[in-house]
Design a protein around this motif. Structure first.
Motif, short mmCIF file in Angstrom:
data_model
loop_
_atom_site.label_atom_id
_atom_site.label_comp_id
_atom_site.label_asym_id
_atom_site.label_seq_id
_atom_site.Cartn_x
_atom_site.Cartn_y
_atom_site.Cartn_z
N GLY A 1 -1.96 28.43 3.72
CA GLY A 1 -2.02 29.59 2.84
C GLY A 1 -1.64 29.21 1.43
N SER A 2 -0.69 29.94 0.85
CA SER A 2 -0.24 29.65 -0.52
C SER A 2 0.95 28.69 -0.55
CB SER A 2 0.16 30.96 -1.21
OG SER A 2 1.23 31.59 -0.51
N ARG A 3 1.39 28.24 0.61
CA ARG A 3 2.59 27.39 0.68
C ARG A 3 2.19 25.91 0.76
NH1 ARG A 3 3.66 31.97 3.99
NH2 ARG A 3 5.30 33.28 3.04
N ASN A 4 3.16 25.05 0.46
CA ASN A 4 2.84 23.64 0.28
C ASN A 4 4.02 22.77 0.68
OD1 ASN A 4 3.35 21.32 -1.93
ND2 ASN A 4 1.19 21.34 -1.40
N ASN A 5 3.74 21.59 1.22
CA ASN A 5 4.74 20.55 1.50
C ASN A 5 4.14 19.23 1.05
OD1 ASN A 5 6.53 18.66 2.49
ND2 ASN A 5 6.52 19.41 4.59
N TYR A 6 4.64 18.72 -0.09
CA TYR A 6 4.16 17.46 -0.66
C TYR A 6 5.21 16.40 -0.40
CZ TYR A 6 1.97 14.37 -4.18
OH TYR A 6 1.36 13.33 -4.82
N GLU A 7 4.81 15.28 0.21
CA GLU A 7 5.76 14.24 0.61
C GLU A 7 6.64 13.84 -0.57
OE1 GLU A 7 5.71 10.31 3.52
OE2 GLU A 7 3.84 11.03 2.63
N GLU A 8 7.95 13.80 -0.32
CA GLU A 8 8.92 13.60 -1.41
C GLU A 8 8.68 12.30 -2.16
OE1 GLU A 8 13.78 13.07 -1.98
OE2 GLU A 8 12.96 13.63 -0.02
N ASN A 9 8.44 11.22 -1.44
CA ASN A 9 8.19 9.91 -2.05
C ASN A 9 7.00 9.25 -1.36
OD1 ASN A 9 10.60 9.77 -3.83
ND2 ASN A 9 11.70 9.74 -1.88
N GLU A 10 6.33 8.37 -2.06
CA GLU A 10 5.29 7.58 -1.43
C GLU A 10 5.88 6.72 -0.32
OE1 GLU A 10 3.75 5.40 -4.74
OE2 GLU A 10 2.13 6.84 -5.11
N PHE A 11 5.18 6.62 0.79
CA PHE A 11 5.58 5.72 1.87
C PHE A 11 4.90 4.38 1.61
CE2 PHE A 11 5.59 3.71 5.97
CZ PHE A 11 6.81 4.08 6.52
N ILE A 12 5.69 3.32 1.55
CA ILE A 12 5.19 2.00 1.17
C ILE A 12 5.09 1.10 2.40
CG2 ILE A 12 5.62 -0.06 -0.22
CD1 ILE A 12 7.05 1.74 -2.22
N VAL A 13 3.91 0.49 2.56
CA VAL A 13 3.66 -0.48 3.62
C VAL A 13 3.25 -1.79 2.95
CG1 VAL A 13 2.30 -1.02 5.67
CG2 VAL A 13 2.92 1.35 5.19
N GLY B 1 0.84 -1.18 0.00
CA GLY B 1 0.00 0.00 0.00
C GLY B 1 0.88 1.23 0.00
N THR B 2 0.37 2.34 -0.53
CA THR B 2 1.13 3.58 -0.57
C THR B 2 0.40 4.68 0.19
OG1 THR B 2 0.13 4.24 -2.66
CG2 THR B 2 2.20 3.00 -2.77
N PHE B 3 1.18 5.55 0.82
CA PHE B 3 0.67 6.68 1.59
C PHE B 3 1.50 7.91 1.21
CE2 PHE B 3 -0.23 2.79 3.75
CZ PHE B 3 -1.43 2.98 4.42
N ARG B 4 0.81 9.02 0.98
CA ARG B 4 1.53 10.25 0.61
C ARG B 4 0.71 11.46 1.02
NH1 ARG B 4 4.49 11.28 -5.26
NH2 ARG B 4 6.12 12.66 -4.45
N TYR B 5 1.30 12.32 1.83
CA TYR B 5 0.56 13.48 2.33
C TYR B 5 0.77 14.69 1.43
CZ TYR B 5 5.06 14.97 4.34
OH TYR B 5 6.38 15.33 4.51
N ASN B 6 -0.21 15.58 1.45
CA ASN B 6 -0.10 16.90 0.82
C ASN B 6 -0.55 17.92 1.87
OD1 ASN B 6 0.21 19.01 -0.92
ND2 ASN B 6 -1.57 18.54 -2.18
N LEU B 7 0.40 18.71 2.35
CA LEU B 7 0.17 19.68 3.42
C LEU B 7 0.23 21.09 2.86
CD1 LEU B 7 -0.05 20.37 6.50
CD2 LEU B 7 2.46 20.22 6.57
N THR B 8 -0.80 21.89 3.11
CA THR B 8 -0.81 23.27 2.64
C THR B 8 -1.11 24.21 3.80
OG1 THR B 8 -3.16 23.16 2.04
CG2 THR B 8 -1.57 22.63 0.31
#
Length: 523
Positions: free
Chosen positions: A241-253, A232-239
Motif C-alpha cells: 500500500g502506502s507503507r514502505n520498508n527500505y533495507e537500512e544498509n546495503e548487504f555486502i557480499v 557486490g551489494t544487495f538492498r531490498y525495497n519492500l512496499t
C-alpha cells in the motif's frame, strides 16, 4: 568555532639563515547521532529503539541519552555512553506504544559536555494503530562466495503486524556484475529478473495477501563476477500500500580473495510441519540444519565447525553437537565435505512463545599462524648532515595468504661527536603500503654520545591491512652541529619482524523461523 567538519592542513614555514617547512594534517570532526526505529507499531506493543553515536575525540566524554515520548508511551529508561576512544557506540531501548491510533514522533535527546554543554535531538516519526500490517525482512545470504559460481539468496518476508498486508511488492537491487535470476516464492517460480538494471521484482500478483503473523520465502539465484576479491551489494525495497520498508544498509557480499578456498551456505527446515519454516508453540519440532560447501576446495576432516545460536525462548534436544547453555549455542564438527556437497545435522526445538525468530548460523575455520624473520641490513649514513633511503624486501612465509605484518624491530646504532657539540640528532622511519612514513626511533644529544639497541614498532590490528606488501622504504637521517668536525652516524644493522599469516574464517548467516498455530483455511 566557525570551522566545519573536514580535513585541514596546517603549514609551517621557517625563513632566515635556515629555511624549513612542515605540514601537519588536522581532522576536524563533530559528534553525530542517529536513530533506528520501526515506522509502524501495533497498539501496546514493544519495539527496539537503537541509537547510533559516533564519538570523534581521544578524550573521555559522557553522553546521557533519554527518550521523549508521546502521552501513554513508555520505555526502558535513560542510558549513558562512557566514550573513551574514538569510534561508534550503540544503545538499545525498549519502547512500548500507547493504545491510541495516532501518527506521532519518538524523540531522543543526547546531552554531553565538550568543552561546554551541548545537545543533539533526534526525531523519529511512527504510525501506531490497532489494525496495521507491518512487514519486515530477514535476509539469508553468505558474505563470502566463490567467483563465477552460483549461490542462492533468500529473503523471508514476515507480517509482524495486526492486519493483513495487501498490494505487497518487493524489489531486491543487485550491483551490476552480479547476475540475479530464477526467482521463486515459497518454492514456486514467479517474478521478474531484470538483469540489465540489476533488479529482482515480485509484484502484488506474485505475492498476494500476507496475513498477520504469516510469511513468504523469496529466493533467487546469483552468479558472481569472474574476478576474485570483488564486492557486490544487495538492498531490498519492500512496499505494501502506502507503507514502505527500505533495507537500512546495503548487504555486502565478496568473492573470495584467493582460489582453493571453502565457504558455507546454510539452510534450515522444519521436518513434517505444516510449513517449511514453521512450528507450533510448545511443540517439540524436529529441524534439519543444512550446510553446503559453496567454495572450490574440499573441506578436510576436523578443519571446520558449524554453530547455531538459538533464541532464549526455544529449548533444544536430540542434538549430536556440544551445547553451551550460557550462550545458547550448539557446535558441531563438520568432518569431510567436498565442494558442492551438503551436510546435515538434526535437532529438536521447543519454543514457548509465538512469533518470528532469527537463528544465527556460523561456519568456523582457523588457518592462522605466526612467522618470525631476522635479516641483517646495513642501511645508514655517516656525516655532518646525512640521510639514506633504501627499499627493503621483507621475507614472506611460504604459501602465504591473508598475511600482514604485526611487529617490526630495528637494531640501530647511532652516535654524534664534535668539539663543542651543539646538538646531535637522528631518525629512523619506514613506509606502510600507502607510502606514509612512520617514525620508529628518533633521539638527540647535547653531548658526545654513542649507542645501539632494538627499537620496536608494533602495528595495531586495525592498521595491519596497510602492511601487506613485502617491499617498503626505510629512511635514516643524522644531523650534527658544533664547531669542529661534526661527526654523526645512524645505521639500521638488523630488522626482525613478525608476519601474521592466514585467517579466522567466520561464515555468518541469519536463518528465519516462525512459531504460530496451524490454521486451516477454506478457500
Amino acid at each position: 568555532s566557525s570551522w566545519t567538519s573536514g580535513e585541514y592542513s596546517l603549514n609551517i614555514n621557517v625563513s632566515g639563515d635556515e629555511t624549513d617547512s612542515r605540514t601537519e594534517n588536522l581532522t576536524f570532526k563533530d559528534v553525530t547521532a542517529s536513530a533506528v526505529f520501526y515506522d509502524y507499531m501495533c497498539n501496546g506493543t514493544i519495539e527496539n529503539y537503537k541509537i547510533n553515536l559516533y564519538h570523534p575525540f581521544n578524550e573521555f566524554v559522557n553522553y546521557d541519552v533519554t527518550l521523549n515520548l508521546p502521552s501513554g508511551w513508555s520505555y526502558s529508561g535513560g542510558q549513558t555512553i562512557n566514550a573513551i576512544l574514538p569510534g561508534n557506540y550503540t544503545l538499545l531501548f525498549n519502547v512500548t506504544s500507547s493504545q491510541n491510533n495516532e501518527q506521532t514522533s519518538v524523540n531522543a535527546s543526547v546531552d554531553y559536555s565538550y568543552p561546554i554543554a551541548k545537545n543533539k535531538l533526534i526525531s523519529q516519526s511512527v504510525e501506531n494503530n490497532n489494525a496495521i500490517p507491518i512487514l519486515e525482512v530477514v535476509r539469508e545470504m553468505p558474505k563470502f562466495v566463490l567467483n563465477r559460481s552460483e549461490f542462492i539468496s533468500t529473503l523471508a518476508i514476515y507480517n509482524k503486524g495486526c492486519a493483513n498486508a495487501n498490494s505487497v511488492r518487493i524489489v531486491d537491487n543487485v550491483l551490476s556484475g552480479w547476475t540475479a535470476y530464477s526467482s521463486t516464492l515459497d518454492g514456486i517460480t514467479v517474478g521478474v529478473s531484470n538483469i540489465p538494471t540489476g533488479q529482482v521484482i515480485l509484484t502484488s500478483s506474485d505475492i498476494g495477501t500476507i496475513k498477520a503473523k504469516e510469511y513468504r520465502i523469496f529466493s533467487y539465484k546469483v552468479l558472481p563476477p569472474i574476478t576474485l576479491n570483488e564486492f557486490g551489494t544487495f538492498r531490498y525495497n519492500l512496499t505494501w500500500g502506502s507503507r514502505n520498508n527500505y533495507e537500512e544498509n546495503e548487504f555486502i557480499v565478496n568473492t573470495t580473495k584467493y582460489s582453493s578456498e571453502s565457504h558455507l551456505l546454510f539452510n534450515i527446515n522444519a521436518i513434517n510441519s505444516f510449513k517449511a519454516r514453521s512450528a507450533e508453540k510448545d511443540e517439540n519440532q524436529l529441524y534439519e540444519f543444512n550446510f553446503t560447501n559453496i567454495g572450490d576446495f574440499d573441506i578436510l576432516n576436523n578443519t571446520w565447525n558449524v554453530t547455531l545460536i538459538l533464541p532464549a525462548q526455544c529449548n533444544p534436544s536430540n542434538y549430536t553437537g556440544n551445547y553451551n547453555s550460557s550462550i545458547r549455542q550448539i557446535n558441531w564438527p563438520v568432518g569431510v565435505l567436498n565442494k558442492g556437497e551438503t551436510g546435515s545435522f538434526y535437532l529438536n526445538l521447543d519454543c514457548s512463545q509465538e512469533g518470528k525468530y532469527v537463528l544465527v548460523a556460523e561456519g568456523i575455520h582457523d588457518t592462522r599462524s605466526t612467522n618470525y624473520f631476522v635479516n641483517n641490513t646495513n642501511i645508514g649514513c655517516v656525516g655532518t648532515n646525512c640521510k639514506d633511503s633504501e627499499n627493503f624486501v621483507f621475507s614472506k612465509p611460504n604459501n602465504s595468504r591473508y598475511e600482514k605484518l604485526s611487529k617490526i624491530d630495528f637494531y640501530t646504532s647511532y652516535g654524534w661527536s664534535d668539539y663543542g657539540l651543539t646538538i646531535g640528532e637522528g631518525l629512523v622511519n619506514f613506509t606502510n603500503d600507502n607510502n606514509e612514513e612512520l617514525i620508529v626511533w628518533q633521539n638527540y644529544s647535547l653531548n658526545d654520545y654513542f649507542g645501539a639497541g632494538w627499537f620496536n614498532y608494533t602495528i595495531n590490528e586495525s592498521e595491519q591491512n596497510k602492511f601487506v606488501n613485502a617491499q617498503r622504504t626505510i629512511n635514516v637521517k643524522s644531523y650534527t652541529d658544533g664547531i669542529g668536525d661534526k661527526n654523526g652516524n645512524v645505521t639500521v644493522e638488523k630488522i626482525a619482524y613478525t608476519w601474521e599469516n592466514g585467517k579466522l574464517f567466520e561464515d555468518l548467516q541469519n536463518l528465519f523461523l516462525d512459531v504460530h498455530p496451524f490454521i486451516f483455511d477454506f478457500w
